[in-house]
Design an enzyme around this catalytic site. Structure first.
Site, PDB file in Angstrom:
ATOM      1  N   GLN A   3       0.698 -38.025  32.181  1.00 38.34           N
ATOM      2  CA  GLN A   3       2.018 -38.285  32.338  1.00 38.34           C
ATOM      3  C   GLN A   3       2.538 -38.695  33.772  1.00 38.34           C
ATOM      4  O   GLN A   3       3.241 -39.420  34.425  1.00 38.34           O
ATOM      5  CB  GLN A   3       3.054 -37.228  31.676  1.00 38.34           C
ATOM      6  CG  GLN A   3       3.054 -37.126  30.516  1.00 38.34           C
ATOM      7  CD  GLN A   3       3.267 -38.550  29.867  1.00 38.34           C
ATOM      8  OE1 GLN A   3       4.322 -39.216  29.640  1.00 38.34           O
ATOM      9  NE2 GLN A   3       2.523 -39.239  29.005  1.00 38.34           N
ATOM     10  N   HIS A  56       2.501 -42.303  35.474  1.00 34.14           N
ATOM     11  CA  HIS A  56       3.450 -43.226  35.252  1.00 34.14           C
ATOM     12  C   HIS A  56       4.192 -43.609  36.487  1.00 34.14           C
ATOM     13  O   HIS A  56       4.640 -44.589  36.736  1.00 34.14           O
ATOM     14  CB  HIS A  56       4.502 -42.597  34.075  1.00 34.14           C
ATOM     15  CG  HIS A  56       4.016 -42.812  32.845  1.00 34.14           C
ATOM     16  ND1 HIS A  56       4.111 -44.213  32.194  1.00 34.14           N
ATOM     17  CD2 HIS A  56       3.575 -42.184  31.732  1.00 34.14           C
ATOM     18  CE1 HIS A  56       3.779 -44.072  30.982  1.00 34.14           C
ATOM     19  NE2 HIS A  56       3.374 -42.841  30.591  1.00 34.14           N
ATOM     20  N   GLU A  96      11.097 -34.380  27.331  1.00 23.91           N
ATOM     21  CA  GLU A  96      11.039 -35.333  26.939  1.00 23.91           C
ATOM     22  C   GLU A  96       9.819 -35.312  25.933  1.00 23.91           C
ATOM     23  O   GLU A  96      10.016 -35.352  24.617  1.00 23.91           O
ATOM     24  CB  GLU A  96      10.723 -36.565  27.792  1.00 23.91           C
ATOM     25  CG  GLU A  96      10.394 -37.861  27.339  1.00 23.91           C
ATOM     26  CD  GLU A  96       9.968 -38.985  28.178  1.00 23.91           C
ATOM     27  OE1 GLU A  96       9.938 -40.242  27.832  1.00 23.91           O
ATOM     28  OE2 GLU A  96       9.533 -38.633  29.071  1.00 23.91           O
ATOM     29  N   HIS A  97       8.548 -34.882  26.256  1.00 23.60           N
ATOM     30  CA  HIS A  97       7.418 -34.540  25.569  1.00 23.60           C
ATOM     31  C   HIS A  97       6.995 -33.040  25.869  1.00 23.60           C
ATOM     32  O   HIS A  97       7.048 -32.545  26.810  1.00 23.60           O
ATOM     33  CB  HIS A  97       6.022 -35.307  26.085  1.00 23.60           C
ATOM     34  CG  HIS A  97       6.480 -37.002  26.184  1.00 23.60           C
ATOM     35  ND1 HIS A  97       6.851 -37.577  27.542  1.00 23.60           N
ATOM     36  CD2 HIS A  97       6.080 -37.862  25.456  1.00 23.60           C
ATOM     37  CE1 HIS A  97       6.897 -38.543  27.616  1.00 23.60           C
ATOM     38  NE2 HIS A  97       6.592 -39.140  26.038  1.00 23.60           N
ATOM     39  N   ASP A 100       2.369 -41.850  22.701  1.00 25.78           N
ATOM     40  CA  ASP A 100       2.521 -43.104  23.662  1.00 25.78           C
ATOM     41  C   ASP A 100       2.192 -44.287  22.859  1.00 25.78           C
ATOM     42  O   ASP A 100       2.865 -45.375  23.271  1.00 25.78           O
ATOM     43  CB  ASP A 100       1.785 -42.892  25.073  1.00 25.78           C
ATOM     44  CG  ASP A 100       2.703 -41.922  25.983  1.00 25.78           C
ATOM     45  OD1 ASP A 100       3.887 -41.535  25.654  1.00 25.78           O
ATOM     46  OD2 ASP A 100       2.074 -41.416  26.893  1.00 25.78           O
ATOM     47  N   HIS A 138      53.501 -42.488   9.493  1.00 22.04           N
ATOM     48  CA  HIS A 138      52.276 -42.338   8.701  1.00 22.04           C
ATOM     49  C   HIS A 138      52.404 -41.950   7.242  1.00 22.04           C
ATOM     50  O   HIS A 138      52.136 -42.460   6.311  1.00 22.04           O
ATOM     51  CB  HIS A 138      51.314 -41.200   9.359  1.00 22.04           C
ATOM     52  CG  HIS A 138      50.635 -41.634  10.651  1.00 22.04           C
ATOM     53  ND1 HIS A 138      51.236 -42.315  11.796  1.00 22.04           N
ATOM     54  CD2 HIS A 138      49.136 -42.073  10.801  1.00 22.04           C
ATOM     55  CE1 HIS A 138      50.204 -42.394  12.615  1.00 22.04           C
ATOM     56  NE2 HIS A 138      49.088 -42.444  12.074  1.00 22.04           N
TER      57      HIS A 138
END
Length: 446
Positions: free
Chosen positions: A266, A269, A335-336, A369, A428
């Site tokens: 990761q 990235h 996230e992961h 992924d 109403h």
């Protein structure tokens, strides 16, 4: 390489954990003022402004916004057979998983003659952004397009940055992935200007209309995220994505080599990517750190990996036991999240906050992924505490259809009138009573 936070012997609440744990985050606020003129220019001047800014930022100007059909077809024809097969299998698995997410309409009879139906209607037109900076992301084409198609979205356009090395068109592998998925509308626009053009539309260089979309999804850099924020009053967005992140919850039974590679994977990235190990074993932490140091520099993106792993957003968190580790990863809301413990399945089942959970030694994040069948567009920066990843539901809207007959409305009318009066909104109640009483006569008498 990784910094350490020692939480052993400490009992921290959620607020303290959020302040203490390493966290990568995109500073969107810092670039909003830079992006705003780009968005405004595209809103006012359309595709010409988008191409102008693309030429300024990417040093390339395509002949048109829309990629010609023959360019897309040629990219598919020239695609390496092994990559074609890999993409086809990834698409197949993604379709299996996402097809199971499609919701059915539900009809509820609340009272005799009173029905409420929740029907699920797909977004009409969607813009799917696929980045093209430090890497090539055909997998992101799959992750955006498949759930949109399964949801029944009527019209799709993929937008990806033009590449000087490929005639000003997006990377051929991106185009080939679009072809395999049956997407024939691709725009050669990237960055903030792409989001703005998707939101406002325009006219291509040949005079053809570039229709605006109703929703923009897909990851991108901080400028893309800022443009999403600025355009979200015009179009829907999936999320404001930050840098990618992985957390690994592991004990001494895990393989340090596996964990080291997962953290490295990761980190490649982005220099701002976050890689965090949470463990109750200092010996294991030492082993992972050694393996990272020994292995990271053989990767293609070693400098990027080093910067990410040595950054303040990455680190090792030492805890007393796995129960404490679970509290930490829930506060972090990765996230992961990988769980590699003595009883990985049971521990993973206790996780409440994560974009996606990867169970055991043979479910690494790179599987998700590309080809697990799950979606890799996931909530970042702790937003997994309240948000989900991209799915079929992202592209569906629930609409309530109310269908009451006369008797059903008459039966509930006193309740509506009472609540309307309580809220000091008597009209109403009168709107209901008018169907059963002559209110005009009552007003004349007053």
């Amino acid at each position: 390489m990784l910094s350490r936070i020692d939480l052993r012997g400490r009992s921290l609440g959620t607020a303290e954990l959020r302040r203490t744990l390493p966290r990568g985050a995109a500073d969107v606020d810092s670039v909003v003022d830079t992006v705003r003129p780009v968005v405004e220019a595209v809103r006012e001047h359309g595709a010409g402004a988008a191409l102008d800014h693309g030429e300024k930022f990417d040093s390339v100007r395509p002949a048109s916004v829309r990629v010609p059909a023959d360019v897309i077809a040629r990219a598919a024809e020239e695609l390496d057979p092994d990559i074609r097969a890999a993409l086809a299998e990834a698409i197949r698995r993604a379709r299996i998983v996402h097809s199971a997410q499609r919701r059915s309409d539900s009809v509820t009879e609340v009272a005799p003659g009173g029905f409420v139906t929740e029907k699920w209607v797909p977004v009409e037109r969607v813009g799917l952004y696929v980045p093209g900076g430090k890497a090539v992301y055909p997998s992101s084409v799959i992750m955006n397009v498949v759930p949109a198609q399964v949801a029944g979205v009527g019209s799709l356009v993929v937008s990806s940055p033009p590449q000087a090395d490929f005639g000003g068109w997006p990377h051929p592998t991106i185009l080939a992935a679009c072809s395999l998925l049956g997407v024939d509308e691709v725009w050669a626009v990237g960055g903030a200007q792409a989001v703005a053009l998707l939101a406002y539309g325009g006219e291509d260089t040949d005079g053809e209309a570039l229709e605006p979309v109703d929703m923009v999804t897909g990851p991108g850099n901080v400028y893309v995220t800022a443009a999403k924020r600025l355009c979200r009053s015009v179009v829907g967005i999936d999320s404001e994505a930050g840098p990618t992140e992985i957390a690994v919850l592991a004990d001494e039974t895990a393989d340090p080599v596996h964990v080291a590679y997962d953290l490295i994977s990761q980190a490649e990235h982005d220099p701002n990517a976050a890689s965090v190990l949470v463990t109750d074993s200092e010996t294991f932490a030492d082993a992972v750190d050694r393996e990272i140091e020994a292995r990271y520099d053989v990767t293609l993106n070693s400098e990027r990996v080093r910067e990410a792993l040595e950054g303040p957003q990455s680190g090792i968190v030492l805890v007393d036991d796995i129960d404490a580790g679970l509290k930490v990863v829930d506060a972090y809301a990765a996230e992961h999240l990988e769980v590699q413990t003595r009883d990985s399945a049971a521990d993973a089942a206790r996780v409440r906050n994560a974009g996606a959970v990867f169970v055991g030694a043979y479910s690494p994040v790179p599987l998700g992924d590309y080809a697990a069948g799950s979606n890799h567009v996931l909530p970042t920066s702790g937003t997994a505490r309240h948000s989900s990843g991209l799915s079929v539901q992202t592209f569906l809207r629930g609409i309530h259809v109310v269908d009451y007959d006369q008797a059903a409305l008459k039966e509930i009318a006193p309740t509506v009138v009472a609540l309307a009066d309580a809220e000091r909104l008597p009209a109403h109640g009168e709107a209901v009573r008018a169907r059963f009483e002559d209110l005009a006569a009552g007003r004349d008498e007053r």
